[in-house]
Design an enzyme around this catalytic site. Structure first.
Site, PDB file in Angstrom:
ATOM      1  N   HIS A 166       0.827  -1.206   0.000  1.00 60.30           N
ATOM      2  CA  HIS A 166       0.000   0.000   0.000  1.00 60.30           C
ATOM      3  C   HIS A 166       0.865   1.261   0.000  1.00 60.30           C
ATOM      4  O   HIS A 166       1.884   1.330   0.684  1.00 60.30           O
ATOM      5  CB  HIS A 166      -0.903   0.029   1.229  1.00 60.30           C
ATOM      6  CG  HIS A 166      -2.172  -0.755   1.077  1.00 60.30           C
ATOM      7  ND1 HIS A 166      -2.991  -0.646  -0.024  1.00 60.30           N
ATOM      8  CD2 HIS A 166      -2.778  -1.651   1.913  1.00 60.30           C
ATOM      9  CE1 HIS A 166      -4.045  -1.440   0.133  1.00 60.30           C
ATOM     10  NE2 HIS A 166      -3.937  -2.068   1.292  1.00 60.30           N
ATOM     11  N   CYS A 240       0.588   1.915  -5.655  1.00 55.49           N
ATOM     12  CA  CYS A 240      -0.310   2.834  -6.361  1.00 55.49           C
ATOM     13  C   CYS A 240       0.303   4.235  -6.445  1.00 55.49           C
ATOM     14  O   CYS A 240       1.049   4.655  -5.560  1.00 55.49           O
ATOM     15  CB  CYS A 240      -1.656   2.920  -5.654  1.00 55.49           C
ATOM     16  SG  CYS A 240      -2.592   1.390  -5.656  1.00 55.49           S
ATOM     17  N   ARG A 249       0.323   2.740 -11.397  1.00 57.46           N
ATOM     18  CA  ARG A 249       1.290   2.032 -10.567  1.00 57.46           C
ATOM     19  C   ARG A 249       2.684   2.633 -10.740  1.00 57.46           C
ATOM     20  O   ARG A 249       3.067   3.033 -11.835  1.00 57.46           O
ATOM     21  CB  ARG A 249       1.351   0.537 -10.943  1.00 57.46           C
ATOM     22  CG  ARG A 249       0.074  -0.214 -10.686  1.00 57.46           C
ATOM     23  CD  ARG A 249      -0.247  -0.368  -9.217  1.00 57.46           C
ATOM     24  NE  ARG A 249      -1.470  -1.132  -9.030  1.00 57.46           N
ATOM     25  CZ  ARG A 249      -2.674  -0.591  -8.963  1.00 57.46           C
ATOM     26  NH1 ARG A 249      -2.835   0.717  -9.081  1.00 57.46           N
ATOM     27  NH2 ARG A 249      -3.746  -1.344  -8.780  1.00 57.46           N
TER      28      ARG A 249
END
Length: 266
Positions: A166, A240, A249
């Site tokens: 994340h 991300c 990405r």
């Protein structure tokens, strides 16, 4: 002098009640939204980071005591079609290919879906986080872990050891990934060895569907000038971008430069 009738007074009273009720609802909605933001940006990070720290400590205790869920040394059995199991790969041959050593040590590890089995260390970012099998959000990434793409290789093996994490919320282990520079080190600690990779290429932005970045010879399908043409020993980090979105990405690639056996593993 204007005379105000009962009907008009009642209408004004109703209007005040409606406005008051509407105001209360707006305040309530605002408070709820604020609490949701606090939960996402603060609580999920706090909870996930604490859980990740506990898992790192647990892995280190397991390795130190010799009690592990694996079935041997490190490798890549059970990676879901990666061809790693029973491949006869060796930590020594991996290191030898990168000029890091000559030691021959065969290994195979039973990797269990969603279970942590290694530790990712990035000194520049002050990061030390568990690596778990798979990239499921509820089962892996939302716990503050970094996830291993099933079907890619394992640490030290020829091919591409690909990971996801994340950028924001749930521990956000890869929030500061853009701070990495070429030649920065990325370490992967396992039960049997520590594998050191050096950052080699950085792809600032590509499509979330750019599957080429995690192939055995990683190369962007969207931006073919980024990536490699020859087989090697690669690590891939994906997250991300931009922050607080999942539209694109960011990709960081590294090459294996050394393998150091853990003390007591022979």
């Amino acid at each position: 002098m204007r005379v105000v009738g009962h009907g008009e007074r009642r209408w004004r009273a109703r209007r005040r009640r409606v406005l008051w009720t509407g105001g209360e609802l707006l305040v309530t909605v605002g408070v709820v939204l604020m609490l949701l933001v606090v939960h996402q940006l603060w609580w999920t990070n706090r909870e996930a980071r604490q859980g990740a720290e506990r898992k790192v400590a647990a892995l280190e205790r397991e390795w130190g005591s010799g009690q592990s869920n694996g079935s041997g040394d490190d490798g890549g059995g059970g990676t879901g079609g990666s061809g790693a199991a029973g491949s006869g790969s060796s930590a020594g041959s991996s290191a030898g290919a990168s000029g890091a050593g000559r030691r021959q040590t065969s290994y195979t590890t039973r990797v269990v879906a969603s279970q942590a089995y290694a530790i990712l260390v990035i000194p520049r970012l002050g990061l030390r986080v568990p690596i778990a099998e798979g990239v499921s959000k509820p089962k892996v990434l939302n716990h503050g872990y970094v996830g291993h793409y099933r079907g890619t290789q394992q640490p030290g093996q020829a091919g591409n050891f690909a990971l996801a994490g994340h950028r924001n919320t749930h521990g956000e282990p890869f929030r500061y990934l853009p701070r990495l520079r070429r030649k920065d080190t990325i370490e992967v600690e396992t039960e049997s060895a520590t594998y050191t990779y050096a950052v080699d290429q950085i792809l600032p932005q590509t499509s979330s569907r750019d599957s080429g970045v995690v192939r055995a010879v990683p190369r962007s399908i969207v931006k073919p000038s980024y990536g490699y043409k020859e087989p090697g020993y690669y690590i891939t980090l994906t997250t991300c971008t931009p922050e607080f979105t999942s539209r694109y990405r960011m990709v960081v690639w590294g090459k294996l430069v050394s393998m150091r056996p853990r003390a007591g593993t022979g």
